[in-house]
Design a protein around this motif. Sequence first.
Motif, short mmCIF file in Angstrom:
data_model
loop_
_atom_site.label_atom_id
_atom_site.label_comp_id
_atom_site.label_asym_id
_atom_site.label_seq_id
_atom_site.Cartn_x
_atom_site.Cartn_y
_atom_site.Cartn_z
N LEU A 131 0.64 -0.78 -0.18
CA LEU A 131 0.17 0.13 -0.24
C LEU A 131 0.33 1.18 0.23
O LEU A 131 0.35 2.08 -0.61
CB LEU A 131 -1.49 0.32 1.25
N ALA A 132 2.33 1.15 0.42
CA ALA A 132 2.97 2.28 0.87
C ALA A 132 4.04 1.76 1.22
O ALA A 132 4.15 0.62 1.59
CB ALA A 132 2.14 3.97 1.62
N ASP A 133 5.47 2.81 1.20
CA ASP A 133 6.68 1.72 1.63
C ASP A 133 6.41 2.30 3.31
O ASP A 133 6.95 1.11 3.70
CB ASP A 133 8.00 2.79 1.99
N SER A 134 5.46 2.97 3.97
CA SER A 134 5.32 3.12 5.51
C SER A 134 4.24 2.68 5.31
O SER A 134 3.95 4.40 5.97
CB SER A 134 7.03 3.90 5.76
N PRO A 135 3.26 2.49 5.37
CA PRO A 135 1.73 2.97 5.27
C PRO A 135 1.25 3.34 7.20
O PRO A 135 1.89 2.47 7.80
CB PRO A 135 0.71 1.80 5.05
N LYS A 136 0.69 4.45 7.43
CA LYS A 136 0.39 4.42 8.78
C LYS A 136 -0.60 3.59 8.44
O LYS A 136 -1.69 2.83 8.10
CB LYS A 136 -1.11 5.17 8.98
N PRO A 137 -1.51 2.95 9.82
CA PRO A 137 -2.14 1.81 10.30
C PRO A 137 -3.71 2.47 9.72
O PRO A 137 -4.12 1.45 9.26
CB PRO A 137 -2.42 1.29 11.61
N VAL A 138 -4.09 3.65 10.35
CA VAL A 138 -5.12 3.65 9.44
C VAL A 138 -5.85 4.00 8.33
O VAL A 138 -6.53 3.66 7.45
CB VAL A 138 -5.45 5.00 10.55
N ASP A 139 -4.58 4.31 7.76
CA ASP A 139 -4.54 4.20 6.16
C ASP A 139 -4.65 2.39 5.54
O ASP A 139 -5.25 2.66 4.64
CB ASP A 139 -3.46 4.76 5.27
N VAL A 140 -4.49 2.03 6.31
CA VAL A 140 -4.84 0.37 5.96
C VAL A 140 -5.91 -0.31 6.55
O VAL A 140 -6.40 -0.40 5.40
CB VAL A 140 -3.41 -1.30 6.74
N LEU A 141 -6.65 0.41 6.98
CA LEU A 141 -7.72 0.30 7.36
C LEU A 141 -8.77 1.24 6.25
O LEU A 141 -9.80 0.36 5.54
CB LEU A 141 -7.98 0.77 8.75
N TYR A 142 -8.95 2.16 5.94
CA TYR A 142 -9.16 2.81 5.09
C TYR A 142 -8.93 2.35 3.83
O TYR A 142 -9.99 2.23 3.01
CB TYR A 142 -8.57 4.21 4.77
N ALA A 143 -8.11 1.72 3.37
CA ALA A 143 -7.48 0.73 2.15
C ALA A 143 -8.55 -0.74 2.16
O ALA A 143 -9.31 -0.75 0.84
CB ALA A 143 -6.07 0.66 1.95
N PHE A 144 -8.56 -1.44 3.15
CA PHE A 144 -8.73 -2.62 3.13
C PHE A 144 -10.78 -1.83 3.22
O PHE A 144 -11.37 -3.17 2.06
CB PHE A 144 -8.56 -3.18 4.12
N MET A 145 -11.24 -1.06 3.93
CA MET A 145 -12.70 -1.22 3.68
C MET A 145 -13.45 -0.48 2.71
O MET A 145 -13.88 -0.95 1.74
CB MET A 145 -13.10 0.19 4.62
N ASN A 146 -12.65 0.54 1.91
CA ASN A 146 -12.44 0.78 0.12
C ASN A 146 -13.00 -0.39 -0.36
O ASN A 146 -13.35 -0.53 -1.55
CB ASN A 146 -11.49 1.78 -0.09
#
Length: 294
Positions: free
Chosen positions: A18-33
């Motif tokens: 998702l990114a080199d150093s993704p923020k945990p919340v951005d991981v959730l945003y990506a999974f929910m999307n």
Amino acid sequence: MGNAAYDALAAIGTRAQLADSPKPVDVLYAFMNDITVKLSQSTSETAEPPKNTSYLYSYGMQGKSTLTHASEKAVESYFQLYHLLIVMATDRPKIAEEANARIKRFLDGERDKTACPNLGHLLVTLLITDTSTSNPVDLTKAIIKEAVTRNVVWMLDARGANMPELSYMEPSETSPYRLQKSFEASKTSYTLLVFAHLMLKTVTDPSPSPTTPTNTTTTTPKNLTEIRTDLFARHGAPPPGAAANLAAEIRNIQRVKTFPAFLMAMDVPMPTQAAFTQFLRGPVREKGARGDGC
């Protein structure tokens, strides 16, 4: 949530590239999307099974449509991640503050792909933002406008929808051809927005929760802590009937084939045909200025 949980989410995001150093919340945003995208794809050609097919099922079994099954899986997965997102936002208030700031920047005009790489992720942030500070319809309109702008390159390019004729500015005030073809050129993109909007409504539906007496009517939106309490009471599960309601709404989405139907599904009033024609012409005129088509 402990630090180990946040580290695990970041590690999952890195493994998922998702990114080199993704923020945990951005991981959730990506999974929910991603759940929204998968649901849209899995139901794009789905229909209920034909009537009078009870002979296909063993005695005592009840046939379940593919649409209902897909809706159940999507709702269950989405609610589990939503529960996790709410816990994170209450555990670390800065997450909600950053979500509010992201929405504000978008409304203030920071909308290109550098400022907002994914509109679907932006919609998910609404689940933990203080929407009382902005008009939800204005935000939805801004998202739609940005989607139309990003779709211009695809719409005109021969490798995309191949509709270069839409670069011509008709002398007439209204263009039924532009109104219809602009939607058809990027129907998948607009359908995804409708699905994302639908999932937001599904999880924020103000139906009574197990912790609320059935004879009590709540008019004030719940804060994140109250939402977290409700989710824990249900063990993160969706409320009864959520999947069935979602399936019913999906049937309506499958009939969205025009901009008026699209705007209705997004809970945005349809302007006059002349006004919307001018709205669609604007991004085409500006297409060379930004160069960030989707």
